[in-house]
Design a protein around this motif. Sequence first.
Motif, mmCIF file in Angstrom:
data_model
loop_
_atom_site.group_PDB
_atom_site.id
_atom_site.type_symbol
_atom_site.label_atom_id
_atom_site.label_comp_id
_atom_site.label_asym_id
_atom_site.label_seq_id
_atom_site.Cartn_x
_atom_site.Cartn_y
_atom_site.Cartn_z
ATOM 1 N N ASP A 50 90.993 -19.264 35.911
ATOM 2 C CA ASP A 50 91.678 -20.275 35.158
ATOM 3 C C ASP A 50 93.421 -19.929 35.148
ATOM 4 O OD1 ASP A 50 89.602 -22.083 33.934
ATOM 5 O OD2 ASP A 50 89.534 -21.041 32.763
ATOM 6 N N THR A 51 93.932 -19.329 36.792
ATOM 7 C CA THR A 51 95.011 -18.799 37.119
ATOM 8 C C THR A 51 95.696 -19.938 36.529
ATOM 9 O OG1 THR A 51 96.646 -18.107 39.064
ATOM 10 C CG2 THR A 51 94.675 -19.644 39.734
ATOM 11 N N ALA A 52 96.881 -19.837 36.274
ATOM 12 C CA ALA A 52 97.878 -20.814 36.290
ATOM 13 C C ALA A 52 98.883 -20.932 37.377
ATOM 14 C CB ALA A 52 99.173 -20.163 35.338
ATOM 15 N N SER A 53 98.693 -19.814 38.844
ATOM 16 C CA SER A 53 99.714 -19.811 40.048
ATOM 17 C C SER A 53 99.030 -21.241 40.313
ATOM 18 C CB SER A 53 99.567 -19.172 40.081
ATOM 19 O OG SER A 53 99.952 -17.656 39.631
ATOM 20 N N GLU A 54 99.850 -21.531 41.429
ATOM 21 C CA GLU A 54 99.453 -23.412 42.053
ATOM 22 C C GLU A 54 99.225 -22.778 43.130
ATOM 23 O OE1 GLU A 54 101.460 -26.939 43.774
ATOM 24 O OE2 GLU A 54 102.047 -26.479 41.530
ATOM 25 N N TYR A 55 98.071 -23.316 43.925
ATOM 26 C CA TYR A 55 97.400 -22.535 44.819
ATOM 27 C C TYR A 55 98.150 -24.026 46.358
ATOM 28 C CZ TYR A 55 94.522 -22.537 49.247
ATOM 29 O OH TYR A 55 93.894 -22.220 50.701
ATOM 30 N N PRO A 56 98.987 -23.464 47.121
ATOM 31 C CA PRO A 56 99.533 -24.123 48.350
ATOM 32 C C PRO A 56 99.603 -24.750 48.512
ATOM 33 C CG PRO A 56 100.379 -21.801 48.301
ATOM 34 C CD PRO A 56 99.417 -21.384 47.050
ATOM 35 N N TYR A 57 97.987 -25.001 49.331
ATOM 36 C CA TYR A 57 97.442 -25.330 49.820
ATOM 37 C C TYR A 57 96.837 -25.718 50.190
ATOM 38 C CZ TYR A 57 99.873 -21.365 52.064
ATOM 39 O OH TYR A 57 100.713 -20.485 52.212
ATOM 40 N N SER A 58 96.547 -26.911 48.493
ATOM 41 C CA SER A 58 95.905 -27.841 48.028
ATOM 42 C C SER A 58 96.784 -28.682 47.359
ATOM 43 C CB SER A 58 94.537 -27.411 47.592
ATOM 44 O OG SER A 58 94.001 -28.042 46.967
ATOM 45 N N PRO A 59 96.433 -29.960 47.596
ATOM 46 C CA PRO A 59 97.386 -31.570 46.695
ATOM 47 C C PRO A 59 96.656 -31.031 45.339
ATOM 48 C CG PRO A 59 95.231 -32.687 47.961
ATOM 49 C CD PRO A 59 95.536 -30.694 48.708
ATOM 50 N N THR A 60 95.490 -30.409 45.075
ATOM 51 C CA THR A 60 95.537 -30.033 43.653
ATOM 52 C C THR A 60 96.275 -29.406 43.167
ATOM 53 O OG1 THR A 60 93.145 -28.723 43.951
ATOM 54 C CG2 THR A 60 93.623 -31.339 43.874
ATOM 55 N N GLY A 61 96.699 -28.417 43.791
ATOM 56 C CA GLY A 61 97.410 -26.862 43.263
ATOM 57 C C GLY A 61 96.040 -25.830 42.656
ATOM 58 N N LYS A 62 94.738 -26.056 43.022
ATOM 59 C CA LYS A 62 93.690 -25.466 43.122
ATOM 60 C C LYS A 62 92.768 -24.831 44.569
ATOM 61 C CE LYS A 62 93.932 -25.657 38.446
ATOM 62 N NZ LYS A 62 94.708 -24.587 37.281
ATOM 63 N N SER A 63 92.769 -23.683 44.600
ATOM 64 C CA SER A 63 91.496 -22.901 45.481
ATOM 65 C C SER A 63 90.619 -24.495 45.795
ATOM 66 C CB SER A 63 91.620 -21.612 45.311
ATOM 67 O OG SER A 63 90.945 -21.833 46.551
ATOM 68 N N HIS A 64 90.223 -24.267 46.886
ATOM 69 C CA HIS A 64 88.549 -24.265 47.133
ATOM 70 C C HIS A 64 87.804 -23.724 46.793
ATOM 71 C CE1 HIS A 64 90.072 -22.772 51.344
ATOM 72 N NE2 HIS A 64 88.723 -23.003 50.338
ATOM 73 N N LEU A 65 87.960 -22.525 46.908
ATOM 74 C CA LEU A 65 87.310 -21.733 46.498
ATOM 75 C C LEU A 65 86.360 -21.533 45.385
ATOM 76 C CD1 LEU A 65 88.047 -18.493 49.040
ATOM 77 C CD2 LEU A 65 86.397 -20.852 49.456
ATOM 78 N N PRO A 66 84.838 -21.334 44.888
ATOM 79 C CA PRO A 66 85.284 -20.819 43.809
ATOM 80 C C PRO A 66 85.319 -19.733 43.222
ATOM 81 C CG PRO A 66 83.002 -20.434 45.058
ATOM 82 C CD PRO A 66 84.110 -21.615 45.485
ATOM 83 N N ASP A 67 85.753 -19.067 42.273
ATOM 84 C CA ASP A 67 85.941 -17.737 41.413
ATOM 85 C C ASP A 67 85.169 -16.622 41.806
ATOM 86 O OD1 ASP A 67 88.529 -19.321 40.528
ATOM 87 O OD2 ASP A 67 87.726 -18.858 38.156
ATOM 88 N N ASP A 68 83.915 -16.785 41.892
ATOM 89 C CA ASP A 68 82.844 -15.691 42.359
ATOM 90 C C ASP A 68 82.787 -15.936 43.723
ATOM 91 O OD1 ASP A 68 81.196 -18.822 42.013
ATOM 92 O OD2 ASP A 68 79.542 -17.883 40.945
ATOM 93 N N CYS A 69 83.216 -16.808 44.802
ATOM 94 C CA CYS A 69 82.840 -16.964 45.964
ATOM 95 C C CYS A 69 82.870 -15.364 46.768
ATOM 96 C CB CYS A 69 84.244 -17.608 46.901
ATOM 97 S SG CYS A 69 83.456 -17.343 48.758
ATOM 98 N N PRO A 70 82.469 -15.252 47.552
ATOM 99 C CA PRO A 70 82.369 -13.311 47.609
ATOM 100 C C PRO A 70 83.467 -13.206 48.569
ATOM 101 C CG PRO A 70 80.131 -14.249 48.084
ATOM 102 C CD PRO A 70 80.869 -15.157 47.487
ATOM 103 N N LEU A 71 84.374 -12.116 48.858
ATOM 104 C CA LEU A 71 85.818 -12.064 49.125
ATOM 105 C C LEU A 71 85.725 -10.308 49.531
ATOM 106 C CD1 LEU A 71 87.982 -14.404 47.615
ATOM 107 C CD2 LEU A 71 87.649 -14.755 49.409
#
Length: 297
Positions: A50-71
């Motif tokens: 639930d980050t308050a930071s806006e993801y800049p590469y999505s029109p929704t401002g949310k990352s397309h990756l789930p929080d628990d995606c293996p990175l």
Amino acid sequence: MDARVKYGVVMPVELGIAGDPEQVLEFARAAESLGFDEISAVEHAVVIADTASEYPYSPTGKSHLPDDCPLPDPLELLSFVAGATTRLGLATGVLVAPNHNPVVLAKRLATLDRLSGGRTRICLGVGWMREEIEACGGDFTRRGKATDEAIAVMRALWAGGPEGVDFTGEFHTFTGAYSFPKPVRDNRVPLYIGGHSKAAARRAGRLGDGFQPLGLGGDDLAGAVATMRTAATDAGRDPSDVALVLGATLPRMDESKVEWAQSLGSDRILLSASRHATTLPAALDEMAACAERMQLA
């Protein structure tokens, strides 16, 4: 196919495979055997729910990756890939520079480059998730200045000879520092700047070996490239010395994309799987079709 253009592929972390050694190697070995020039790995040291930071590469401002995606850590992942391949380039996109101590990062990058035979290309940026950078001990509001100094620190350590290195900066100061081994190519790992902002474009022009615009197209992309080149000129550099990396999806890659890239002065295209490739076999099929279409092998 124009031999001047290099083709990379992005590790499809959205498929959840990046933490599985067998699937990582299946993807990397396929990329190498199909004739792609490099593989690129992304970074998030930590993802904040639930980050308050806006993801800049999505029109929704949310990352397309789930929080628990293996990175996985991208440098550890690329080291793993390096040992199982022979010529595949090893790239990041984007390494979040404020997450790292540049003295330690200089050693890690030089080690990866040396042991892989000079296959490393690093794209770094300042990051967008405030909570991630703060969790790593960084100052989000000063991340641009910290990144500029980090670049200077790493290049100084790589270039340092038998007399050692002295450095005095705002964030890091040391005297008589030795950092070995050195990178393979001219004691230097290529450092590209990735991002979508004017600040990123200017940083690439001032300091980068290359510029990797993210999430931009049309007039916005052309404007970012122009900003980069103006900044290079203002810094006393030849803008043509700053390489340009552009992006596309595997299914859409064709000769018209090559012409588009070259018209902007790019000699490297980084390709990602489409949203329709929801499994590793589907992503591999897109890679194979692209390689055949572009006659990579």
